[in-house]
Motif scaffolding. Structure first.
Motif, PDB file in Angstrom:
ATOM      1  N   GLU A 104      41.955  13.318  32.936  1.00 42.64           N
ATOM      2  CA  GLU A 104      43.097  13.977  33.559  1.00 42.64           C
ATOM      3  C   GLU A 104      42.986  15.500  33.529  1.00 42.64           C
ATOM      4  OE1 GLU A 104      42.879  12.243  30.832  1.00 42.64           O
ATOM      5  OE2 GLU A 104      44.566  12.483  29.452  1.00 42.64           O
ATOM      6  N   ALA A 105      42.028  16.022  32.791  1.00 44.85           N
ATOM      7  CA  ALA A 105      41.774  17.473  32.776  1.00 44.85           C
ATOM      8  C   ALA A 105      40.288  17.656  32.497  1.00 44.85           C
ATOM      9  CB  ALA A 105      42.624  18.165  31.724  1.00 44.85           C
ATOM     10  N   ALA A 106      39.467  17.218  33.428  1.00 50.24           N
ATOM     11  CA  ALA A 106      38.022  17.151  33.192  1.00 50.24           C
ATOM     12  C   ALA A 106      37.426  18.560  33.100  1.00 50.24           C
ATOM     13  CB  ALA A 106      37.348  16.355  34.297  1.00 50.24           C
ATOM     14  N   ALA A 107      36.914  18.891  31.925  1.00 49.92           N
ATOM     15  CA  ALA A 107      36.373  20.232  31.696  1.00 49.92           C
ATOM     16  C   ALA A 107      35.270  20.564  32.687  1.00 49.92           C
ATOM     17  CB  ALA A 107      35.849  20.335  30.260  1.00 49.92           C
ATOM     18  N   ASN A 108      34.550  19.549  33.107  1.00 52.69           N
ATOM     19  CA  ASN A 108      33.413  19.830  33.978  1.00 52.69           C
ATOM     20  C   ASN A 108      33.805  20.120  35.424  1.00 52.69           C
ATOM     21  OD1 ASN A 108      31.178  19.903  32.245  1.00 52.69           O
ATOM     22  ND2 ASN A 108      31.287  17.676  32.005  1.00 52.69           N
TER      23      ASN A 108
END
Ligand code: SF4
Length: 734
Positions: free
Chosen positions: A701-705
């Motif tokens: 839900e908050a993909a760093a990539n």
């Protein structure tokens, strides 16, 4: 813990998470794992971290894919599904194995026929067994017809392996983690071992308790700093400046081991000439460490009776990752801190089997046991061994394959079809918007996994696979220990063993593998009893047969580790060249396996990060992992205890930055880069350097990539996950 009488069976295996390779026992009741305990394995002596002890119920998750799935004809490949998935029935329909396998193999075969071998690629997995890795790369090389095969080693230690192969002729560690017990000085750089290699960290802490000096060199000041003699919180990306300053002191103050260099190393003069310009006084403002501290640490490292270097992805995940490791090799070599107990070079391998998968040839430039595909002798050997013609050009790497998937139609090497087993590039690759569009653009994508991962949402065919406790196989840990795990459970529903699936595809691609009708299968009897095989027939009746062929393919490393021996000893360290060989935990004792047996020193100069902060994006993003979650979170976020401990995505920042930006711990922040944006909960962590943020990459839900930069190290082709420019805004700020 349940007593022995409370469970139906206890099955010995190996932890499926990190590269420490802790031996475990699954306690099974009513066909479910009810607890895990540590065994007395050589890497852990009964110790386990929270993941190993409590991270097991993902296996019984209702999210398991239990039947083959085929994309509905009217369901477009929508990258939005990677973040917010609909009901799977809107996108896929259930199918029989026969239909799914025919469609999976047929699509790959048709693309090869119409566009050639280079139009296909495969990603295997460091979460699978050695046998699966071996068979997967063999399928790609002999079935697809190219070397377009890779896996997540490209994303973690590819630069370490490149530098180590160049410098010392071996991509693996020289000394095991537990050798820290013999070290006077333990130099930890670019690693947060308490979170990422927790049981290994306990051996380091034990060593500190008995008097060893720990030096922690890392932009982030993490838990292990509490046990450190000196902490070097150098500026992000300033590794080469700092390491060359240490080398400068060692040369300038005559702390080199001249006899060792004379007898064991080449190119020392060039190294000396290069580090002349890197005095601590000149480098202090660049790396942020006082010159006096650099001199003190250099003296301590060089003059200790035994100094060991351990490093993580803080070293490797840079465009200068290979140069960073070249400096570490030079440090150890110039001081003679190698080839003895308590010394050496140890890249802490990330995934539980990333060492083994790489050893088994799941990389585009190497056959098994690091035999280069473009080496004439190695190429001829494998053509003979596999009895087929093989491509002699290195294949594309993980990120290159994503680029090739979006290449122009006129590109003869455009990748149009992929087979992905247990890898999740739609979460793990850099610049996810690009990677997800690349995956969605494929004409044919076959995904073999235990969950509907973010990658699986973009598949044409999904093949339900087996989780680690549902299979027997070997894995190789960061210490080069080949370890055997035994099957504790049956796969759920119609999920099948990965080895079976690979062979079914191989058969449909016309390869002469015949698992079910093999004479070996008939001879084996029930279970997977130990066997000794005398032939190189390409027919497999079980995991022991695949292992046996792999052992012969890797005869220069594991010839002495037979399946029979593994079933008796459970763990054997390679190199192990015959059955009487106990294995060699410490290597390089009297030379290194380069062409001339000498270390090849390679000078390194400062190469800046690919994307520096500027007025628009003034902060630095560092990505990584946290203790409770593993990589893309597919397993650990479905493990109830681990998910309860760390249920949601966070961004860690220094208190000074929170105050400056008007953020509060527990509040929400938006983090933006030139490539994407995520919203996360703010966590205060004064160990994060001022001007930087740290985000774990496990949260869909908050993909760093979505934020990271796909710039690559030119040698290891590893992306720069540890550095890109971002800006941080309070949530709601436009
Ligand atoms: Fe598993 Fe690594 Fe923890 Fe050991 S340290 S229990 S291998 S995650």
């Amino acid at each position: 813990q349940l007593g022995a009488q409370s469970v139906d069976r206890a099955v010995d295996s190996v932890c499926p998470f990190c590269g420490v390779g802790c031996q475990i026992t699954y306690k099974v009741k009513d066909e479910r794992i009810v607890s895990v305990s540590g065994r007395g394995g050589p890497a852990n002596e009964g110790r386990l971290c929270v993941k190993g002890r409590f991270g097991f119920d993902y296996v019984a998750s209702p999210d398991r894919v239990t039947r083959p799935l085929i994309r509905r004809a009217d369901a477009p490949k929508d990258v939005a599904h990677c973040e917010a998935a609909p009901d799977w029935r809107e996108v896929f329909r259930e199918a029989t194995w026969e239909e799914a396998l025919d469609l999976a193999a047929g699509g790959l075969r048709d693309l090869k026929t119409s566009h050639g071998p280079k139009s296909l690629a495969g990603f295997g997995s460091a979460k699978g067994s050695n046998e699966e890795a071996y068979l997967f790369q063999k399928l790609v090389r002999t079935g697809f017809g190219s070397n377009n095969v890779d896996h997540c080693t490209r994303l973690c230690h590819a630069s370490s392996v490149a530098a180590l192969l160049e410098g010392v002729g071996s991509g693996a560690v020289s000394n095991p983690v537990r050798d820290v017990a013999e070290a006077e000085l333990i130099f930890i750089i670019g690693s947060n071992p308490t979170a990422n290699h927790p049981v290994a960290a306990t051996w380091m802490k034990n060593a500190a308790q008995r008097g060893a000096k720990i030096v922690l060199a890392d932009p982030r000041v993490t838990d292990i700093a509490r046990h450190a003699w000196r902490v070097l919180p150098f500026k992000p990306s300033a590794d080469v400046a700092m390491l060359n300053a240490l080398l400068h002191v060692i040369v300038e103050e005559g702390l080199v081991d001249e006899a060792f260099i004379r007898e064991r190393a080449d190119n020392y003069a060039a190294l000396v000439a290069n580090v002349q310009g890197y005095s601590p006084e000149a480098m202090a403002p660049i790396c942020g460490i006082p010159a006096a501290t650099l001199r003190e640490v250099a003296r301590a490292y060089a003059t200790a009776k035994s100094s060991i270097i351990l490093w993580g992805m803080g070293v490797s995940q840079h465009v200068h990752g290979t140069d960073n490791v070249r400096c570490l090799i030079a440090l150890a070599t110039c001081t003679g801190q190698i080839g003895r107990p308590g010394t050496g070079l140890h890249p802490l391998r990330g995934q539980n089997n990333v060492q083994g998968a790489s050893d088994a040839g799941l990389i585009p430039m190497m056959f098994p046991n690091y035999q280069r595909v473009d080496n004439g002798a190695a190429h001829a050997w494998f053509e003979d061994f596999w009895d087929t013609k093989l491509d002699e050009t290195p294949g594309y790497t993980v990120v290159e394959i994503m680029h090739k998937a979006l290449a122009d139609d006129s590109d003869p090497h455009k990748v149009r079809g992929m087979y992905i087993m247990g890898e999740n590039p739609a979460m793990s690759d850099p610049d996810l918007n690009h990677a997800r569009h690349a995956l969605a653009s494929l004409q044919h994508l076959v995904v073999q996994d235990i969950f509907l991962t973010e990658t699986a949402w973009l598949a044409d065919v999904i093949l339900p696979a087996s989780a680690w406790p549902e299979k027997t196989g070997t894995v190789s840990n960061t210490d080069r220990m080949v370890q055997l795990g035994l099957q504790a459970l049956q796969p759920p529903g119609e999920a099948r063993a990965d080895l079976w699936i690979i062979q079914q595809l191989a058969t449909r691609l016309g390869l002469p593998w015949d698992y079910e009708n093999s004479s070996w299968l008939r001879n084996l009897g029930e279970g997977q009893k130990p066997i000794s095989l005398e032939t190189t027939s390409p027919t497999y009746h079980g995991v022991a047969a695949v292992y046996d062929e792999m052992r012969r393919a890797m005869h220069g490393a594991i010839a002495g580790i037979t399946w029979d021996r593994l079933t008796r000893e459970s763990s054997v360290t390679y190199p192990c060249l015959d059955e009487a060989d106990p294995g060699q935990p410490i290597v390089f004792t009297d030379g290194v396996p380069t062409a001339n047996g000498r270390v090849q020193l390679v000078p390194a100069d400062i190469i800046p990060a690919a994307e520096r902060p500027d007025a628009d994006y003034p902060m630095v993003l560092i990505t990584g992992r946290q203790l409770e979650h593993w990589h893309t979170g597919a397993m650990t976020r479905r493990a109830s205890v681990l998910d309860a401990l760390e249920p949601s995505p966070t961004v860690s920042m220094h208190g000074d930055d929170l105050a400056r930006l008007g953020l509060t711990a527990g509040g929400q922040a938006r983090v933006q880069s030139r490539r994407g944006e995520v919203t996360l909960t703010v966590r205060r962590d004064d160990g994060t350097p001022v001007g930087s943020v740290f985000i774990p990459f496990a949260y869909r839900e908050a993909a760093a990539n979505l934020l990271t930069n796909a710039a690559l190290d030119p040698f290891g082709k590893i992306p720069e996950f540890k550095y890109c420019a971002v800006r941080v805004l309070p949530a709601g700020h436009m």
